[in-house]
Design an enzyme around this catalytic site. Structure first.
Site, PDB file in Angstrom:
ATOM      1  N   GLY A 147      43.593  37.936  45.886  1.00 55.29           N
ATOM      2  CA  GLY A 147      45.175  37.568  45.600  1.00 55.29           C
ATOM      3  C   GLY A 147      45.967  38.580  44.692  1.00 55.29           C
TER       4      GLY A 147
ATOM      5  N   HIS B 124      48.755  43.724  46.556  1.00 57.00           N
ATOM      6  CA  HIS B 124      49.752  44.980  46.237  1.00 57.00           C
ATOM      7  C   HIS B 124      49.668  45.677  47.537  1.00 57.00           C
ATOM      8  CE1 HIS B 124      45.776  46.797  46.126  1.00 57.00           C
ATOM      9  NE2 HIS B 124      45.409  46.114  45.269  1.00 57.00           N
TER      10      HIS B 124
ATOM     11  N   GLY C 237      48.254  48.050  48.806  1.00 58.21           N
ATOM     12  CA  GLY C 237      46.929  48.223  49.393  1.00 58.21           C
ATOM     13  C   GLY C 237      46.564  47.170  50.420  1.00 58.21           C
ATOM     14  N   HIS C 238      46.566  46.101  49.974  1.00 58.56           N
ATOM     15  CA  HIS C 238      46.444  44.697  50.623  1.00 58.56           C
ATOM     16  C   HIS C 238      47.414  44.843  51.923  1.00 58.56           C
ATOM     17  CE1 HIS C 238      45.232  42.932  46.495  1.00 58.56           C
ATOM     18  NE2 HIS C 238      44.097  43.156  47.401  1.00 58.56           N
TER      19      HIS C 238
ATOM     20  N   GLN D 165      31.306  36.373  41.503  1.00 57.24           N
ATOM     21  CA  GLN D 165      31.279  37.923  41.838  1.00 57.24           C
ATOM     22  C   GLN D 165      31.729  38.523  40.239  1.00 57.24           C
ATOM     23  OE1 GLN D 165      33.961  38.355  45.179  1.00 57.24           O
ATOM     24  NE2 GLN D 165      34.845  40.287  43.871  1.00 57.24           N
TER      25      GLN D 165
ATOM     26  N   ASP E 224      37.273  50.358  47.080  1.00 53.32           N
ATOM     27  CA  ASP E 224      36.141  49.658  46.529  1.00 53.32           C
ATOM     28  C   ASP E 224      35.003  50.347  47.666  1.00 53.32           C
ATOM     29  OD1 ASP E 224      36.821  47.883  44.497  1.00 53.32           O
ATOM     30  OD2 ASP E 224      38.042  46.901  46.011  1.00 53.32           O
TER      31      ASP E 224
ATOM     32  N   SER F  16      45.592  48.544  42.393  1.00 52.16           N
ATOM     33  CA  SER F  16      44.648  47.610  42.099  1.00 52.16           C
ATOM     34  C   SER F  16      45.550  46.524  41.303  1.00 52.16           C
ATOM     35  CB  SER F  16      43.740  48.155  41.129  1.00 52.16           C
ATOM     36  OG  SER F  16      42.978  47.186  40.292  1.00 52.16           O
ATOM     37  N   SER F  17      44.814  45.288  41.458  1.00 47.64           N
ATOM     38  CA  SER F  17      45.387  44.118  40.791  1.00 47.64           C
ATOM     39  C   SER F  17      45.186  44.334  39.490  1.00 47.64           C
ATOM     40  CB  SER F  17      44.841  42.938  41.345  1.00 47.64           C
ATOM     41  OG  SER F  17      44.930  42.706  42.824  1.00 47.64           O
ATOM     42  N   ARG F  18      44.245  44.956  39.026  1.00 39.73           N
ATOM     43  CA  ARG F  18      43.825  44.953  37.542  1.00 39.73           C
ATOM     44  C   ARG F  18      44.532  45.881  37.006  1.00 39.73           C
ATOM     45  NH1 ARG F  18      38.270  43.908  39.539  1.00 39.73           N
ATOM     46  NH2 ARG F  18      37.640  42.012  38.201  1.00 39.73           N
TER      47      ARG F  18
HETATM   48  O1  PAF Z   1      37.825  42.973  47.408  1.00 47.69           O
HETATM   49  C1  PAF Z   1      37.901  41.934  46.807  1.00 47.69           C
HETATM   50  O2  PAF Z   1      39.176  41.406  46.657  1.00 47.69           O
HETATM   51  C2  PAF Z   1      36.859  41.049  46.871  1.00 47.69           C
HETATM   52  O3  PAF Z   1      35.639  41.658  46.366  1.00 47.69           O
HETATM   53  C3  PAF Z   1      36.413  40.295  48.334  1.00 47.69           C
HETATM   54  C4  PAF Z   1      35.925  41.175  49.335  1.00 47.69           C
HETATM   55  C5  PAF Z   1      37.775  39.478  48.534  1.00 47.69           C
HETATM   56  C6  PAF Z   1      35.633  39.200  48.041  1.00 47.69           C
HETATM   57  O4  PAF Z   1      35.700  38.163  46.983  1.00 47.69           O
END
Ligand code: PAF
Length: 276
Positions: free
Chosen positions: A28, A31, A33-34, A58, A147, A182-184
């Protein structure tokens, strides 16, 4: 767009879907990128499914799970507008009910670079993505090149576990100054956002040196370091590896992966380039 929150409902809906399914797993706070992955998936599949799940498994104990940015309403609007068919939005209890005890570990390549700095990170990623693949059963799954190690881990995982799923890699989308989306990035102050463009500039510098004939990875790392040290960024690592095995290379060849992680304040940013 159908919004589904339970595994039972998602499986039921999946059973009614014929034709190819493109799947974009996300955490979620979407941005460009998604959204570019969504666009690509729309072109290549009959249906597009996106998941939003901030996966606690994670994140390390001192990482940003609780403060990771979230905005479900905005994300939902963006995905609707982008023409996504299904949004899978499970809760943590839905994915990890009490007693959950099974994990997926991709050995070796998960233990270096990000995996070394963030122990357990790829175990969490591989486990949740395996669950999502089992629930959604996509034909194609889309991940961003930003990533890079996650891409390598996903490719290895689908090969080793025989998932009938193609891993499709989308290009890194950048701000005008080169900073990877990046979301961050939301954690960065305005001046840090400006300075953080140095990650991209250092990768460009490496590419330039390589194109001019430099093949010595120590020399290239030195140049990158020198450039980054002109900012307030603090280098976590710079690595030059084979993109499949993630083994460090002394001599750079074609298709070498250069990746780096740099802190600006408390925010850790990553970026990479594949030398073509
Ligand atoms: O890239 C991400 O946002 C996460 O690592 C993913 C692939 C959704 C797994 O939680």
């Amino acid at each position: 767009m159908q919004i589904i929150t339970t595994i039972r409902e998602m499986r039921k809906l999946r059973g009614t879907m014929s034709g190819s399914i493109g799947f974009i797993p996300t955490m979620g706070y979407l941005h460009e990128g998604h959204l570019s992955l969504v666009e690509q998936a729309k072109k290549e599949n009959e249906h597009v499914v996106v998941s939003i799940f901030v996966n606690p498994k994670q994140f390390g104990p001192n990482e940003d799970f609780s403060r990771y940015p979230r905005d479900e309403q905005r994300d939902t609007e963006l995905l609707k507008k982008a023409g996504v068919d299904v949004l899978f939005l499970p809760t943590v209890d839905e994915i990890y009910p009490e007693g959950f005890d099974t994990y997926v570990i991709v050995e070796n390549i998960s233990q270096v670079l990000e995996g070394e700095k963030r122990p357990g990170h790829f175990k969490g990623v591989a486990t949740v993505v395996t669950k999502l693949f089992n629930i959604i059963q996509p034909d194609n799954a889309y991940f961003g090149q930003k990533d890079a190690q996650q891409v390598s881990v996903m490719k290895k995982m689908v090969t080793d576990l025989q998932f009938p799923i193609k891993i499709v890699v989308g290009i890194t989308i950048r701000e005008p100054n080169g900073l990877a989306k990046s979301s961050r990035n939301v954690y960065l102050t305005e001046s840090e956002q400006k300075e953080a463009a140095v990650l991209f500039r250092s990768l460009q510098l490496a590419l330039e040196k390589f194109q001019k004939g430099e093949k010595d990875s120590i020399k290239i790392k030195k140049e990158m370091k020198k450039l980054i040290q002109t900012t307030s960024g603090s280098i976590d690592y710079i690595s030059i590896v084979d993109p499949e095995t993630l083994k460090e290379l002394d001599i750079i060849k074609k298709d070498t992966l250069i990746s780096l992680a740099v802190y600006f304040g408390k925010t850790r940013l990553i970026d990479n380039i594949i030398l073509h």
